[in-house]
Design an enzyme around this catalytic site. Sequence first.
Site, PDB file in Angstrom:
ATOM      1  N   CYS A   2       0.825  -1.201   0.000  1.00  0.00           N
ATOM      2  CA  CYS A   2       0.000   0.000   0.000  1.00  0.00           C
ATOM      3  C   CYS A   2       0.862   1.254   0.000  1.00  0.00           C
ATOM      4  O   CYS A   2       2.026   1.236   0.376  1.00  0.00           O
ATOM      5  CB  CYS A   2      -0.914   0.013   1.223  1.00  0.00           C
ATOM      6  SG  CYS A   2      -1.680  -1.573   1.565  1.00  0.00           S
ATOM      7  N   ARG A  27       2.505   0.642  -6.659  1.00  0.00           N
ATOM      8  CA  ARG A  27       2.568  -0.363  -5.605  1.00  0.00           C
ATOM      9  C   ARG A  27       1.367  -1.302  -5.611  1.00  0.00           C
ATOM     10  O   ARG A  27       1.361  -2.323  -4.937  1.00  0.00           O
ATOM     11  CB  ARG A  27       2.688   0.331  -4.240  1.00  0.00           C
ATOM     12  CG  ARG A  27       3.981   1.109  -4.086  1.00  0.00           C
ATOM     13  CD  ARG A  27       3.989   1.921  -2.818  1.00  0.00           C
ATOM     14  NE  ARG A  27       4.183   1.108  -1.641  1.00  0.00           N
ATOM     15  CZ  ARG A  27       5.359   0.788  -1.128  1.00  0.00           C
ATOM     16  NH1 ARG A  27       6.457   1.205  -1.718  1.00  0.00           N
ATOM     17  NH2 ARG A  27       5.454   0.058  -0.037  1.00  0.00           N
ATOM     18  N   TRP A  74      -4.177  -2.088  -0.508  1.00  0.00           N
ATOM     19  CA  TRP A  74      -4.243  -3.378  -1.189  1.00  0.00           C
ATOM     20  C   TRP A  74      -4.786  -4.358  -0.180  1.00  0.00           C
ATOM     21  O   TRP A  74      -4.192  -4.595   0.868  1.00  0.00           O
ATOM     22  CB  TRP A  74      -2.864  -3.806  -1.670  1.00  0.00           C
ATOM     23  CG  TRP A  74      -2.846  -5.000  -2.566  1.00  0.00           C
ATOM     24  CD1 TRP A  74      -3.114  -5.029  -3.907  1.00  0.00           C
ATOM     25  CD2 TRP A  74      -2.539  -6.348  -2.195  1.00  0.00           C
ATOM     26  NE1 TRP A  74      -2.984  -6.304  -4.396  1.00  0.00           N
ATOM     27  CE2 TRP A  74      -2.635  -7.140  -3.365  1.00  0.00           C
ATOM     28  CE3 TRP A  74      -2.189  -6.966  -1.003  1.00  0.00           C
ATOM     29  CZ2 TRP A  74      -2.390  -8.502  -3.375  1.00  0.00           C
ATOM     30  CZ3 TRP A  74      -1.953  -8.332  -0.997  1.00  0.00           C
ATOM     31  CH2 TRP A  74      -2.056  -9.086  -2.175  1.00  0.00           C
ATOM     32  N   ASN A 100      -0.016   0.206   6.586  1.00  0.00           N
ATOM     33  CA  ASN A 100       0.473  -0.821   5.676  1.00  0.00           C
ATOM     34  C   ASN A 100       0.867  -2.026   6.504  1.00  0.00           C
ATOM     35  O   ASN A 100       1.502  -1.869   7.552  1.00  0.00           O
ATOM     36  CB  ASN A 100       1.716  -0.348   4.908  1.00  0.00           C
ATOM     37  CG  ASN A 100       1.390   0.659   3.850  1.00  0.00           C
ATOM     38  OD1 ASN A 100       0.238   0.975   3.598  1.00  0.00           O
ATOM     39  ND2 ASN A 100       2.422   1.193   3.217  1.00  0.00           N
ATOM     40  N   GLY A 101       0.543  -3.230   6.048  1.00  0.00           N
ATOM     41  CA  GLY A 101       0.963  -4.426   6.753  1.00  0.00           C
ATOM     42  C   GLY A 101      -0.190  -5.168   7.383  1.00  0.00           C
ATOM     43  O   GLY A 101      -1.342  -5.040   6.977  1.00  0.00           O
ATOM     44  N   GLU A 481      10.985 -17.029 -16.708  1.00  0.00           N
ATOM     45  CA  GLU A 481      10.750 -15.590 -16.565  1.00  0.00           C
ATOM     46  C   GLU A 481       9.833 -15.070 -17.661  1.00  0.00           C
ATOM     47  O   GLU A 481       8.959 -14.240 -17.421  1.00  0.00           O
ATOM     48  CB  GLU A 481      12.084 -14.842 -16.565  1.00  0.00           C
ATOM     49  CG  GLU A 481      11.982 -13.326 -16.562  1.00  0.00           C
ATOM     50  CD  GLU A 481      11.213 -12.747 -15.375  1.00  0.00           C
ATOM     51  OE1 GLU A 481      10.859 -11.560 -15.432  1.00  0.00           O
ATOM     52  OE2 GLU A 481      10.955 -13.485 -14.390  1.00  0.00           O
ATOM     53  N   LYS A 485       6.122 -13.245 -17.102  1.00  0.00           N
ATOM     54  CA  LYS A 485       5.765 -11.939 -17.653  1.00  0.00           C
ATOM     55  C   LYS A 485       4.427 -12.006 -18.386  1.00  0.00           C
ATOM     56  O   LYS A 485       3.580 -11.129 -18.245  1.00  0.00           O
ATOM     57  CB  LYS A 485       6.855 -11.435 -18.616  1.00  0.00           C
ATOM     58  CG  LYS A 485       8.117 -10.952 -17.958  1.00  0.00           C
ATOM     59  CD  LYS A 485       7.991  -9.604 -17.306  1.00  0.00           C
ATOM     60  CE  LYS A 485       7.854  -9.621 -15.829  1.00  0.00           C
ATOM     61  NZ  LYS A 485       8.684 -10.402 -14.981  1.00  0.00           N
ATOM     62  N   GLU A 488       1.531 -12.416 -15.876  1.00  0.00           N
ATOM     63  CA  GLU A 488       1.302 -11.237 -15.052  1.00  0.00           C
ATOM     64  C   GLU A 488       0.429 -10.195 -15.740  1.00  0.00           C
ATOM     65  O   GLU A 488      -0.445  -9.599 -15.103  1.00  0.00           O
ATOM     66  CB  GLU A 488       2.647 -10.586 -14.674  1.00  0.00           C
ATOM     67  CG  GLU A 488       3.426 -11.301 -13.603  1.00  0.00           C
ATOM     68  CD  GLU A 488       4.738 -10.604 -13.309  1.00  0.00           C
ATOM     69  OE1 GLU A 488       5.030 -10.358 -12.132  1.00  0.00           O
ATOM     70  OE2 GLU A 488       5.481 -10.300 -14.264  1.00  0.00           O
ATOM     71  N   HIS A 504       7.963 -36.772 -20.434  1.00  0.00           N
ATOM     72  CA  HIS A 504       7.637 -37.312 -19.113  1.00  0.00           C
ATOM     73  C   HIS A 504       6.322 -36.758 -18.591  1.00  0.00           C
ATOM     74  O   HIS A 504       6.066 -36.816 -17.390  1.00  0.00           O
ATOM     75  CB  HIS A 504       8.773 -37.024 -18.130  1.00  0.00           C
ATOM     76  CG  HIS A 504      10.064 -37.664 -18.526  1.00  0.00           C
ATOM     77  ND1 HIS A 504      10.281 -39.026 -18.427  1.00  0.00           N
ATOM     78  CD2 HIS A 504      11.199 -37.133 -19.066  1.00  0.00           C
ATOM     79  CE1 HIS A 504      11.497 -39.305 -18.869  1.00  0.00           C
ATOM     80  NE2 HIS A 504      12.072 -38.180 -19.260  1.00  0.00           N
ATOM     81  N   LYS A 603       3.499  -4.075  -6.611  1.00  0.00           N
ATOM     82  CA  LYS A 603       4.917  -3.957  -6.929  1.00  0.00           C
ATOM     83  C   LYS A 603       5.803  -4.417  -5.783  1.00  0.00           C
ATOM     84  O   LYS A 603       6.755  -5.156  -5.980  1.00  0.00           O
ATOM     85  CB  LYS A 603       5.247  -2.497  -7.285  1.00  0.00           C
ATOM     86  CG  LYS A 603       6.699  -2.285  -7.725  1.00  0.00           C
ATOM     87  CD  LYS A 603       7.001  -3.024  -9.002  1.00  0.00           C
ATOM     88  CE  LYS A 603       8.428  -2.809  -9.463  1.00  0.00           C
ATOM     89  NZ  LYS A 603       8.740  -3.669 -10.617  1.00  0.00           N
TER      90      LYS A 603
END
Length: 608
Positions: A2, A27, A74, A100-101, A481, A485, A488, A504, A603
Amino acid sequence: MCGIVGYVGKRNAQEVIISGLEKLEYRGYDSAGIAVITENGLESAKFKGRLSVLADYLAEHPIKGTTGIGHTRWATHGVPSDENAHPHFNTAKTLAVIHNGIIENYQEIKAMLIEKGYVFRSQTDTECVAHLFDLYYDGDLLKTAFKVNSIIRGTYALLICHRDSPDEFVALRNEAPLVIGYGEGENFVASDIPAVLEYTRQVAFLENGEIAHVTADGVTVYNSKGDTVKKEPFTVEWTLEAATKGGYDHFMLKEIHEQPQGIRDTINTRIDANGYIKLDDIKLTKADIEKFDKIYVVACGTAYHAGCVGKYVIEKLAKIPVMCDIASEYRYSDPFVDDKTLVIVVSQSGETADTLAALRESKRKGARILSITNVVGSSIARESDDVFYTWAGPEVAVASTKAYTTQLVAFYMIALNMALAKGTIDEAGYFELVSQLKNTADLLEEMLKDDSEEKEVASLIKDKSALFYLGRSVDMQTAKEMALKLKEISYIYAESFAGGELKHGPIALIEPGTPVIAVSTQTALVEKMVSNIQEVKRRGAFVIGIGCEGDTLLKGVCDKVIYVPKVDDLLAPLVSVVPGQLIAYHTSLMKGYDVDKPRNLAKSVTVE
């Protein structure tokens, strides 16, 4: 995750707070709110949705005052809604709290407060702090902050203001980041530096357990025992413009194009006049390196993928066994860590909660900690024995790009430094790799001049429901990676597999028309990858190859090939990942999604 902004001074607090929150939109959030102390008392507004909803409301119904706090939330406790948005208040609405948290003992606090007659309007843990503050408030904001701080447990960055104290607010920090911005006749507190850069470059970070008493005339910081703590502000060197789009349509595209400069900045400051790598913030001696019998690399998400490449590079060059672990699982697996272990933690923000917890567990077991981070003064940097700062500049888009490539550069430089110290590489090989590493910035710059092939691939895959990536050896990490991307920001189901694992099980997923992106840059494995491509082609897959210039084999088996510059196999991940970044970007754009702020993501992940 947040965003937090607090202000006291002579300016219009509403304008300062909204401007600051706009700089923190990267964020991730689902609601926004503000509280300002005015001539009429404590006034507020908060709404579910984008910050623009709040800003539009305030344009029509301004709140005038010079002290206030603001927040973008958030969701953790309680669904996104107007009621659960911050700030939260006491019953009389004379006190406002943003947070925040997570308050871990909120349930027992809430039960106690309900017994005392307090009524809760939200489903959040934060509202407990507002009522707890109200319970103990005796007219002294700072004194009450100490009392509350002694009761609550968890991860928190808290700002609290009160109608009866119109020229001050307090800030409490435990695990979640808070930065102080020092001005002339005004002061700021925020969850990240970009929020205050418009007004000041002089900043300092609060540490765990510290409480800041903030007025227009100054900021006094105390530890949990009540002793004053002297803070030495430092000057932020990067500009506010560095955190804005700079003419690009999206932050992500801007940051993809900033990778060459990020690589140069990360490398060039660490090469001496004789061409040797000098890691000034890493004090590992030859004896230290030889003492390590193993290395752990611990990280989350994209940083974890960088760490998987780092494992390969360190083992190849320095000949030290390396294990990679996801930070959220690491400390629950009772890792084999002791004083002969080097733990490398990787975090763009330096505040990733799971990674920070892994760091502390490793220190408890006696390990030496080397961190790779992009943020000077972050919690992870401050708690590490050695630090490698990636000079990527601020990264705003949720989907990381330039942080990833500069993290790769960090691993290459660390591995080369270790290898030279141990004698596992000769000087000729060392200088050749250093030279090629420096040259990758120019190669990326040339690649980024034309993204037409990536656009074409995006147009081919944008309407698909699933996509698969293949790779072998270090290419497998690049494939992971790339898949992340695409997931996301385009919301297409994407998965990566080792080419040799197809038979397999995973090959059962291939059907006519399935898109497959095959990464093949490792010279000794191109023929093996060609065989894997033929396996999926025979099942009807549409295959896009990503290979090195000069390769002739991929073209014969792929439907389309994107070529990247030929570099040493070890350095290939630096160049081969870029087409994957651009494919993901253009796919998201063509699907009409918010490239920079994908759904459900943030973020900086500052909760476990």
